[in-house]
Enzyme design. Structure first.
Site, PDB file in Angstrom:
ATOM      1  N   LYS A   1      -6.671  22.784   8.426  1.00 31.98           N
ATOM      2  CA  LYS A   1      -6.659  23.390   9.753  1.00 31.98           C
ATOM      3  C   LYS A   1      -6.776  24.906   9.621  1.00 31.98           C
ATOM      4  O   LYS A   1      -5.876  25.553   9.107  1.00 31.98           O
ATOM      5  CB  LYS A   1      -5.379  23.011  10.491  1.00 31.98           C
ATOM      6  CG  LYS A   1      -5.518  23.220  11.961  1.00 31.98           C
ATOM      7  CD  LYS A   1      -4.495  22.433  12.735  1.00 31.98           C
ATOM      8  CE  LYS A   1      -4.841  22.506  14.211  1.00 31.98           C
ATOM      9  NZ  LYS A   1      -3.785  22.031  15.064  1.00 31.98           N
TER      10      LYS A   1
ATOM     11  N   GLU B   1      -4.706  -2.639   5.194  1.00 29.35           N
ATOM     12  CA  GLU B   1      -4.240  -3.123   6.501  1.00 29.35           C
ATOM     13  C   GLU B   1      -5.341  -3.820   7.298  1.00 29.35           C
ATOM     14  O   GLU B   1      -5.053  -4.461   8.308  1.00 29.35           O
ATOM     15  CB  GLU B   1      -3.697  -1.944   7.332  1.00 29.35           C
ATOM     16  CG  GLU B   1      -2.355  -1.406   6.860  1.00 29.35           C
ATOM     17  CD  GLU B   1      -2.480  -0.324   5.792  1.00 29.35           C
ATOM     18  OE1 GLU B   1      -3.503  -0.289   5.089  1.00 29.35           O
ATOM     19  OE2 GLU B   1      -1.539   0.484   5.656  1.00 29.35           O
TER      20      GLU B   1
ATOM     21  N   THR C   1       0.860  -1.170   0.000  1.00 28.63           N
ATOM     22  CA  THR C   1       0.000   0.000   0.000  1.00 28.63           C
ATOM     23  C   THR C   1       0.904   1.228   0.000  1.00 28.63           C
ATOM     24  O   THR C   1       1.862   1.288   0.773  1.00 28.63           O
ATOM     25  CB  THR C   1      -0.977  -0.035   1.197  1.00 28.63           C
ATOM     26  OG1 THR C   1      -1.457   1.261   1.420  1.00 28.63           O
ATOM     27  CG2 THR C   1      -0.354  -0.560   2.461  1.00 28.63           C
TER      28      THR C   1
ATOM     29  N   TRP D   1     -10.494  22.194  12.870  1.00 24.62           N
ATOM     30  CA  TRP D   1     -10.441  21.289  11.727  1.00 24.62           C
ATOM     31  C   TRP D   1     -11.608  21.513  10.780  1.00 24.62           C
ATOM     32  O   TRP D   1     -12.744  21.651  11.202  1.00 24.62           O
ATOM     33  CB  TRP D   1     -10.474  19.838  12.181  1.00 24.62           C
ATOM     34  CG  TRP D   1      -9.381  19.467  13.148  1.00 24.62           C
ATOM     35  CD1 TRP D   1      -9.517  19.245  14.488  1.00 24.62           C
ATOM     36  CD2 TRP D   1      -8.005  19.294  12.846  1.00 24.62           C
ATOM     37  NE1 TRP D   1      -8.301  18.937  15.035  1.00 24.62           N
ATOM     38  CE2 TRP D   1      -7.348  18.954  14.055  1.00 24.62           C
ATOM     39  CE3 TRP D   1      -7.245  19.375  11.671  1.00 24.62           C
ATOM     40  CZ2 TRP D   1      -5.989  18.701  14.129  1.00 24.62           C
ATOM     41  CZ3 TRP D   1      -5.890  19.125  11.746  1.00 24.62           C
ATOM     42  CH2 TRP D   1      -5.265  18.798  12.965  1.00 24.62           C
TER      43      TRP D   1
HETATM   44  P1  AMP Z   1      -6.544   1.417   0.808  1.00 22.00           P
HETATM   45  O1  AMP Z   1      -5.642   0.720   1.752  1.00 22.00           O
HETATM   46  O2  AMP Z   1      -5.878   1.834  -0.460  1.00 22.00           O
HETATM   47  O3  AMP Z   1      -7.774   0.632   0.566  1.00 22.00           O
HETATM   48  O4  AMP Z   1      -6.980   2.806   1.471  1.00 22.00           O
HETATM   49  C1  AMP Z   1      -7.633   2.843   2.708  1.00 22.00           C
HETATM   50  C2  AMP Z   1      -8.121   4.225   2.979  1.00 22.00           C
HETATM   51  O5  AMP Z   1      -9.195   4.567   2.097  1.00 22.00           O
HETATM   52  C3  AMP Z   1      -8.728   4.403   4.347  1.00 22.00           C
HETATM   53  O6  AMP Z   1      -7.753   4.586   5.345  1.00 22.00           O
HETATM   54  C4  AMP Z   1      -9.603   5.629   4.162  1.00 22.00           C
HETATM   55  O7  AMP Z   1      -8.856   6.815   4.208  1.00 22.00           O
HETATM   56  C5  AMP Z   1     -10.109   5.431   2.752  1.00 22.00           C
HETATM   57  N1  AMP Z   1     -11.455   4.825   2.802  1.00 22.00           N
HETATM   58  C6  AMP Z   1     -11.764   3.525   2.719  1.00 22.00           C
HETATM   59  N2  AMP Z   1     -13.090   3.341   2.796  1.00 22.00           N
HETATM   60  C7  AMP Z   1     -13.653   4.558   2.944  1.00 22.00           C
HETATM   61  C8  AMP Z   1     -14.992   5.037   3.090  1.00 22.00           C
HETATM   62  N3  AMP Z   1     -16.039   4.222   3.072  1.00 22.00           N
HETATM   63  N4  AMP Z   1     -15.169   6.353   3.243  1.00 22.00           N
HETATM   64  C9  AMP Z   1     -14.128   7.206   3.253  1.00 22.00           C
HETATM   65  N5  AMP Z   1     -12.845   6.819   3.098  1.00 22.00           N
HETATM   66  C10 AMP Z   1     -12.604   5.510   2.958  1.00 22.00           C
END
Ligand code: AMP
Length: 529
Positions: A427, A317, A173, A432
């Site tokens: 910010k 993760e 990732t 925030w």
């Molecule tokens: P990845 O490991 O590439 O799948 O990215 C994970 C990240 O995607 C998470 O830590 C969030 O920041 C974002 N993410 C995943 N699902 C959602 C969701 N339903 N709404 C908003 N952000 C999300």
């Protein structure tokens, strides 16, 4: 004293054995780029995977060795999931959209020994071969190469056995800083995650499901569909071309009732159908989304079309599903608007995952679940990462809490609402501003195709929001109109100081808005102080 139940190691091969035995004739369909289709089923897939076990053995691949793929979504790629893991190896799915530098780094870091790739990526392979120091065998999925390679075997093989805690899959990732990090899934973590994923309360996958996972197989365990579909005998349809017209055609042709994709997929599908003056494909009953915040307006459209939305939050993760917005007991008594609110949030923790939010500056301080206080989101559970591949130390605290890098609040009923990424929050004057809420509010405008909010340095307030907008083709909207639309939807002091219209917003290799690139592009942008 131990309990008196049988000794079964929870390994991936159990899934394919089950699918072949109980749902053997259920199909797996691939639509290739040239529009042609090929079909297999769970029983044949098992046979092919066993041949691959033999073929890998012939190459000298041993337990724990890494077998990489550089490929889009298709049936032979699925064979390699069960073939590599069935051989006791670790399947490393590589994202072909990464930069050369990252592709070189991750294959070398993973010490991949075999690379199986699509001919579409032949150029990448030719270019990077001299820099990949551990790959000994290159096999192309196309041109009959993969089929001949496994076709030389008779399939009279056994799965390699071992502990359920053995590694099974590896997925890198790319964070916002530093090199990509490897997440090493176990057989057990995948099986436990599969049980959770198929729950009606989660993705509601069952033997009547005909699933089109639009999410790439190299991304976050393909959201678990290769495992979950095998567990319930669902039909799987894979397709490399995600153009909405192609998807609509495929949905109709294969009677697809279940589609999983990031919000941009749903956005482009709904926009395509609107532009064509046609309804959303009527066979679709289930929509899974996640990976980024799903705009409320898109949720509304899907719900009006009678589609059940499973809005999930998770990350590579977390295998990836950690929370899901399912229907609470009083869902039917709610107004439509309230129902949309439930689905627009990221839902509740699945059984198996625990959540908490802590102070952004002081992680030892847990914050209340009051629906108002937002903080750093932490998770833990048996399918949550403890340590990155080859990491020198654990990335969890003493109580196993893993910091997700997301900022969220938790409502008193336990529903999670993401407000930002730690690095993306704006910010302003010490307070925030949620970029996500600004974006969601902006895309509700019918002329807005996509929107992204970033913080721009401001002499007085530290940062102020800039809203970057892509208009839909042939449609118009002004900055003033957008500010008016946002007024009342977000706090007044959240209103963007400026709106910029662009042709395109940059996306990451997994299709998310790349705030990093956007911030870079607007690095020298000046707001009037
Ligand atoms: P990845 O490991 O590439 O799948 O990215 C994970 C990240 O995607 C998470 O830590 C969030 O920041 C974002 N993410 C995943 N699902 C959602 C969701 N339903 N709404 C908003 N952000 C999300």
């Amino acid at each position: 004293m131990l309990g008196a139940m049988q000794d079964w190691e929870l390994r991936a091969s159990l899934l394919i054995d089950h699918a072949a035995r109980e749902h053997g004739s259920r199909e797996i369909v691939t639509r290739w780029n040239d529009g042609s289709e090929s079909r297999t089923n769970w029983a044949e897939l098992r046979g092919d995977a066993l041949k691959m076990v033999q073929a890998l053995k012939r190459l000298g691949i041993e337990k724990g060795d890494r077998v990489a793929t550089l490929a889009m979504n298709h049936g032979p790629h699925l064979v390699s999931w069960y073939g590599a893991t069935g051989a006791g190896a670790v399947l490393h799915t590589i994202n072909p959209r990464l930069f050369d530098e990252q592709l070189v780094y991750i294959a070398n870091h993973a010490e991949d020994r075999v690379l199986i790739y699509d001919s579409a990526f032949q150029e990448i392979v030719d270019r990077l071969k001299p820099q990949w120091t551990t790959i000994e065998h290159y096999i192309c999925f196309d041109n009959g190469e993969f089929a001949d390679w496994i076709g030389a075997e008779d399939g009279e093989a056994e799965w390699v056995t071992g502990s359920e805690r053995d590694p099974c899959m590896l997925c890198y990732t790319s964070g916002t800083t530093g090199n990509p990090k490897g997440v090493l899934f176990e057989h057990r973590s995948n099986i436990l995650h599969t049980y959770a994923a198929i729950m009606p309360q989660c993705a509601d996958l069952n033997s009547r499901s005909c699933v089109l996972p639009v999410v790439p197989m190299f991304h976050a365990n393909n959201w678990s569909f290769p495992w979950a579909a095998a567990a319930v005998g669902a039909k799987l349809v894979y397709c490399a071309n995600n153009d909405p017209a192609n998807l609509c055609d495929l949905i109709e042709r294969e009677d697809i009732n279940y589609l999983a994709g990031v919000p941009t997929v749903w956005l482009s599908l709904t926009q395509h159908c609107e532009a064509q003056g046609m309804p959303l494909p009527p066979t679709i009953t289930h929509a899974v989304t996640g990976g980024a915040a799903m705009p409320r307006s898109t949720i509304e459209k899907l719900m009006r079309a009678g589609i059940r939305i499973a809005h999930a939050w998770g990350m590579t993760e977390t295998s990836p599903i950690a929370t899901i917005a399912f229907e609470p007991h009083d869902f039917d008594l709610m107004t439509f608007d309230e129902q949309v609110t439930i689905k627009a949030r990221q839902g509740k923790a699945l059984f198996g995952v625990q959540l908490r939010i802590v102070d952004l500056g002081d992680p030892s301080k847990e914050l209340p679940r009051d629906g108002e206080t937002s903080g750093a989101l932490q998770v833990r559970g048996p399918w949550v990462l403890k340590r990155y591949f080859k990491g020198e130390e654990d990335c969890v605290d003493a109580d196993q809490w893993f910091d997700t890098g997301d900022v969220a609040l938790i409502h008193p009923d336990g529903t999670l609402q993401l407000t930002d990424r730690t690095k993306d929050v704006i910010k302003s004057g010490g307070e925030w501003i949620s970029s996500v809420e600004l974006e969601n509010a902006a895309v509700a405008h019918p002329a807005v195709a996509e929107a992204a909010a970033i913080g721009i340095a401001h002499p007085k307030w530290d940062e102020r929001p800039l809203l970057v907008v892509v208009k839909k083709p042939g449609m118009d909207v002004s900055a003033d109109e957008l500010r008016k639309l946002l007024t009342g939807k977000v706090a007044k002091w959240w209103l963007p100081d400026a709106v910029e219209f662009v042709d395109e917003i940059p996306h990451t290799a997994t299709g998310k808005i790349s705030k990093k690139d956007l911030r870079e592009r607007f690095r020298d942008y000046r707001l009037d102080g």
